[in-house]
Each structure stands twice: as structure tokens, then as C-alpha cells.
Enzyme design. Structure first.
Site, PDB file in Angstrom:
ATOM      1  N   GLU A  78      57.226  -0.386 -58.045  1.00 15.34           N
ATOM      2  CA  GLU A  78      56.616  -1.811 -58.523  1.00 15.34           C
ATOM      3  C   GLU A  78      57.850  -2.726 -58.779  1.00 15.34           C
ATOM      4  O   GLU A  78      57.318  -3.910 -58.464  1.00 15.34           O
ATOM      5  CB  GLU A  78      55.851  -1.584 -60.118  1.00 15.34           C
ATOM      6  CG  GLU A  78      55.355  -2.511 -60.582  1.00 15.34           C
ATOM      7  CD  GLU A  78      56.088  -3.509 -61.420  1.00 15.34           C
ATOM      8  OE1 GLU A  78      55.373  -4.739 -61.653  1.00 15.34           O
ATOM      9  OE2 GLU A  78      57.072  -3.239 -61.620  1.00 15.34           O
ATOM     10  N   GLU A  79      58.729  -2.344 -59.208  1.00 16.51           N
ATOM     11  CA  GLU A  79      59.863  -3.322 -59.579  1.00 16.51           C
ATOM     12  C   GLU A  79      60.634  -3.918 -58.045  1.00 16.51           C
ATOM     13  O   GLU A  79      61.183  -4.759 -58.363  1.00 16.51           O
ATOM     14  CB  GLU A  79      61.120  -2.862 -60.398  1.00 16.51           C
ATOM     15  CG  GLU A  79      60.635  -2.213 -61.668  1.00 16.51           C
ATOM     16  CD  GLU A  79      60.383  -3.181 -62.729  1.00 16.51           C
ATOM     17  OE1 GLU A  79      60.229  -4.409 -62.256  1.00 16.51           O
ATOM     18  OE2 GLU A  79      60.002  -3.053 -63.944  1.00 16.51           O
TER      19      GLU A  79
ATOM     20  N   HIS B  48      52.798   1.602 -63.640  1.00 17.21           N
ATOM     21  CA  HIS B  48      54.359   1.924 -62.751  1.00 17.21           C
ATOM     22  C   HIS B  48      54.955   2.924 -63.705  1.00 17.21           C
ATOM     23  O   HIS B  48      55.512   2.858 -64.616  1.00 17.21           O
ATOM     24  CB  HIS B  48      54.821   0.898 -62.147  1.00 17.21           C
ATOM     25  CG  HIS B  48      55.730  -0.135 -63.179  1.00 17.21           C
ATOM     26  ND1 HIS B  48      57.007   0.157 -63.082  1.00 17.21           N
ATOM     27  CD2 HIS B  48      55.334  -1.126 -63.700  1.00 17.21           C
ATOM     28  CE1 HIS B  48      57.654  -0.658 -63.994  1.00 17.21           C
ATOM     29  NE2 HIS B  48      56.588  -1.686 -64.270  1.00 17.21           N
TER      30      HIS B  48
HETATM   31  N1  TRP Z   1      56.217  -5.649 -64.410  1.00 15.89           N
HETATM   32  C1  TRP Z   1      56.339  -6.992 -64.513  1.00 15.89           C
HETATM   33  C2  TRP Z   1      57.747  -7.106 -64.118  1.00 15.89           C
HETATM   34  O1  TRP Z   1      58.730  -6.415 -64.170  1.00 15.89           O
HETATM   35  C3  TRP Z   1      56.359  -7.377 -65.974  1.00 15.89           C
HETATM   36  C4  TRP Z   1      55.489  -8.340 -66.211  1.00 15.89           C
HETATM   37  C5  TRP Z   1      55.735  -9.771 -66.166  1.00 15.89           C
HETATM   38  C6  TRP Z   1      53.910  -8.081 -66.402  1.00 15.89           C
HETATM   39  N2  TRP Z   1      54.328 -10.453 -66.272  1.00 15.89           N
HETATM   40  C7  TRP Z   1      53.402  -9.407 -66.504  1.00 15.89           C
HETATM   41  C8  TRP Z   1      53.148  -7.184 -66.413  1.00 15.89           C
HETATM   42  C9  TRP Z   1      52.242  -9.552 -66.752  1.00 15.89           C
HETATM   43  C10 TRP Z   1      51.909  -7.461 -66.728  1.00 15.89           C
HETATM   44  C11 TRP Z   1      51.237  -8.476 -66.697  1.00 15.89           C
HETATM   45  O2  TRP Z   1      58.089  -8.413 -63.337  1.00 15.89           O
HETATM   46 ZN    ZN Z   2      56.636  -3.342 -65.410  1.00 15.46          ZN
END
Ligand code: TRP
Ligand code: ZN
Length: 317
Positions: A171-172, A125
Site C-alpha cells: 500500500e505504501e 494494508h
Molecule cells: N495509508 C495512508 C498513507 O500512508 C494514510 C492516510 C492518509 C490515510 N490519509 C488517509 C488512510 C485517509 C485512510 C484515509 O499515506
Molecule cells: Zn496506511
């Protein structure tokens, strides 16, 4: 950094068979040893990956401090990545969608050639949260996927399978861009995707080395790489399904990926095997304004970028 991975001879054949098991429906039972057609995966220069991170940091600084969905820093990030890919000969597509009343964008880059009935995808992302530049989350994955794509072009790699790279928006906000992409694939095009590899946070400052345990053959490919450089790994469990591989997995696409940790604390046992600080978060700047270019462990970024390249090459040949 140049790393030599001692996966040759019988080991390379075993890797090739594992990949064949995943990506083709043909029988391999009783087959002769796999042909020695394994293209050597390149070393991704970590300096190049870091140069992309410096650009993302500058983009955030020039656009209100972030690269978030619906903000100028997001479109500037997308234009930076797209410009590099277009110049390198990729066929790029910008897919727009709406979330929270703002337009978001996914960037898809296809490398011409290969069997389009067997598509190997790698993605990350590109959006940050609004509180900062998002250099580990997820400039790190975005920069490494970009450098892998540029290395495909630089080396003139022509794999048997078709390569597609993706940078997801929003994504966020809840995996919005990647879900939009998957939901808008025809079932035939979805079935053509042999595997989706996800890279979200791969340069955490107090890193762990986590491999997703989803598709077994993809997982094994990543583990083979880390075993070859003598780095122990663990299965990723910090909020499983919290990134862009989840919509693909839900749609039945084999998935895998890498992660170096977010807000969870490193244990004493983990610090003993990986170094770093026990009792401290893998990324103390997760979703904060301090997620800058100072929030990157170069060794973790280097190892994960090289593991990414290894998997893309191994799974697509
Ligand atoms: N992109 C996720 C977020 O911002 C970050 C994250 C948390 C993540 N746990 C994860 C990414 C496990 C990959 C795998 O919430
Ligand atoms: Zn992330």
C-alpha cells in the site's frame, strides 16, 4: 470493552432496511417491517487486538525494524496472520505480485458459507514504511480485521452473505497490492462484491473519529455505531482516496471505512469534542520510527474495532 449499542426495535429495522437497500436489488417499497433477524455484533476484545500489535512489533524488531514491502518483516507479518486464520478454519489464498523489483503479497481469507454472489469484504494494508514498525499505520487496521475474522470463527457466525477478509501488500508504494487484486478480478467476480470496508490507521494517539463518505449505506452503518456509543464523527477528508478502498471505488464497488487521522493537526473544535491536544497531529509518529506500540490510543482502537465488527455483522446478515 463491552459496549451496548441501543439499536433495537424500530432502529434495528431501519438499519436492516438500509442494508437491504444497499446489498440487494429487490424492491423493499411498502415492505412489512424488516424481520428481527439482526445478529448481535460481538464486542472485539481490545486486549486481543493489542496482542496482535505486540506480535507485529516483535516481528519488526526481529527483522531490521520494519514490516515493509519486499522485506522479511512483511512475510513474517503475513505468516503470523495466515497461521491464525488457517487454524480458525478460513480458506486462505496468498496472491503474489511484483513492485519495485521485489515480490509482494496479498493475503485473502474466505469464510466458508454464505451467498458468494453477495460478498462483504473487510481489508487493511499489512505493510509498513521502511522507517519503522508501522503499528498505527497499519498494524491497527490489520489487527482489528484479524480479530474480527477470528471472532467470526469463534462465534460460528454463518451470515446470509459471504465474508472475505484481506490484508494488502505494498500500500505504501501506491496502493499496489489492492489495485493488483481489483485489476485481476473478473468482471463477474467484481460484481459479486457488495461492499468493501477499509481500515487504515484506527488507533492514532491523538485521535479523531473519521468515517469515509463514499457509499451512503456503509457510511450510515458506521455512523449508527458511533451514535449508539455517543461519540461524534466527522467525514474523512485527510487525503481522500489515499488508501486501499480507492481501487475498489474506481471499479464501481461500494466502499466505506474508518480512520483516526495522520499528520494533519487536530483543531480546537475537534479537541473540544474528542479530547486530546489541539494544534498537534493526530499521529505525530506517522511514517516515523516512533510508530510503535506506544503510538496507539487504546480507546480509539477499541471503539474502531467494535465499529468494524458492527459493520461486518450488520452488512452481511
Ligand atoms: N495509508 C495512508 C498513507 O500512508 C494514510 C492516510 C492518509 C490515510 N490519509 C488517509 C488512510 C485517509 C485512510 C484515509 O499515506
Ligand atoms: Zn496506511
Amino acid at each position: 470493552m463491552k459496549l451496548s449499542v441501543p439499536v433495537t426495535g424500530r432502529a434495528a429495522a431501519a438499519v436492516a432496511v438500509a442494508a437491504a437497500t444497499l446489498f440487494t436489488s429487490g424492491s423493499i417499497a411498502g415492505a412489512a417491517p424488516a424481520p428481527e433477524a439482526v445478529a448481535a455484533a460481538p464486542d472485539l476484545p481490545v486486549a486481543n487486538v493489542k496482542a496482535h500489535l505486540t506480535q507485529f512489533q516483535s516481528i519488526a524488531a526481529a527483522n531490521g525494524g520494519n514490516r515493509a514491502h519486499g522485506r522479511a518483516g512483511y512475510t513474517a507479518s503475513l505468516n503470523y496472520v495466515k497461521g491464525k486464520l488457517d487454524a480458525a478454519g478460513f480458506t486462505t489464498t496468498v496472491q503474489s505480485f511484483t513492485s519495485g523489483g521485489r515480490t509482494g503479497y496479498n493475503l485473502i481469507a474466505d469464510w466458508p458459507g454464505g451467498d458468494t454472489d453477495q460478498v462483504v469484504m473487510a481489508g487493511s494494508h499489512l505493510d509498513s514504511v521502511t522507517s519503522g514498525a508501522g503499528i498505527n499505520d497499519n498494524g491497527s487496521g490489520s489487527a482489528a480485521v484479524l480479530e474480527a475474522a477470528l471472532t467470526v470463527a469463534r462465534t460460528g457466525y454463518q451470515p446470509t452473505k459471504h465474508l472475505r477478509f484481506a490484508w494488502w501488500g505494498a500500500e505504501e508504494l501506491g496502493l499496489v497490492g489492492s489495485r493488483y487484486y481489483v485489476n485481476n478480478l473478473s468482471s463477474a467476480n467484481r460484481a459479486r462484491i457488495s461492499g468493501y470496508l477499509n481500515f487504515d490507521m484506527i488507533g492514532s494517539p491523538n485521535p479523531g473519529y473519521f468515517v469515509y463518505d463514499d457509499d451512503p449505506a456503509i457510511e450510515k452503518t458506521f455512523k449508527d455505531y458511533f451514535a449508539g456509543i455517543g461519540v461524534p464523527t466527522e467525514i474523512e477528508t485527510e487525503g481522500d482516496g489515499r488508501s486501499d478502498h480507492a481501487p475498489f471505488k474506481s471499479a464501481g464497488v461500494p466502499v466505506g471505512g474508518l480512520f483516526t487521522g495522520a499528520s494533519r493537526a487536530k483543531t480546537a473544535a475537534q479537541a473540544a469534542k474528542w479530547g486530546g491536544t489541539s494544534g498537534q497531529a493526530f499521529d505525530r509518529c506517522y511514517h516515523s520510527s516512533c510508530d510503535t506500540t506506544s503510538n496507539i490510543n487504546d480507546t480509539a482502537l477499541d471503539r474502531n474495532a467494535d465499529a468494524l465488527a458492527y459493520a461486518v455483522w450488520e452488512l452481511s446478515e
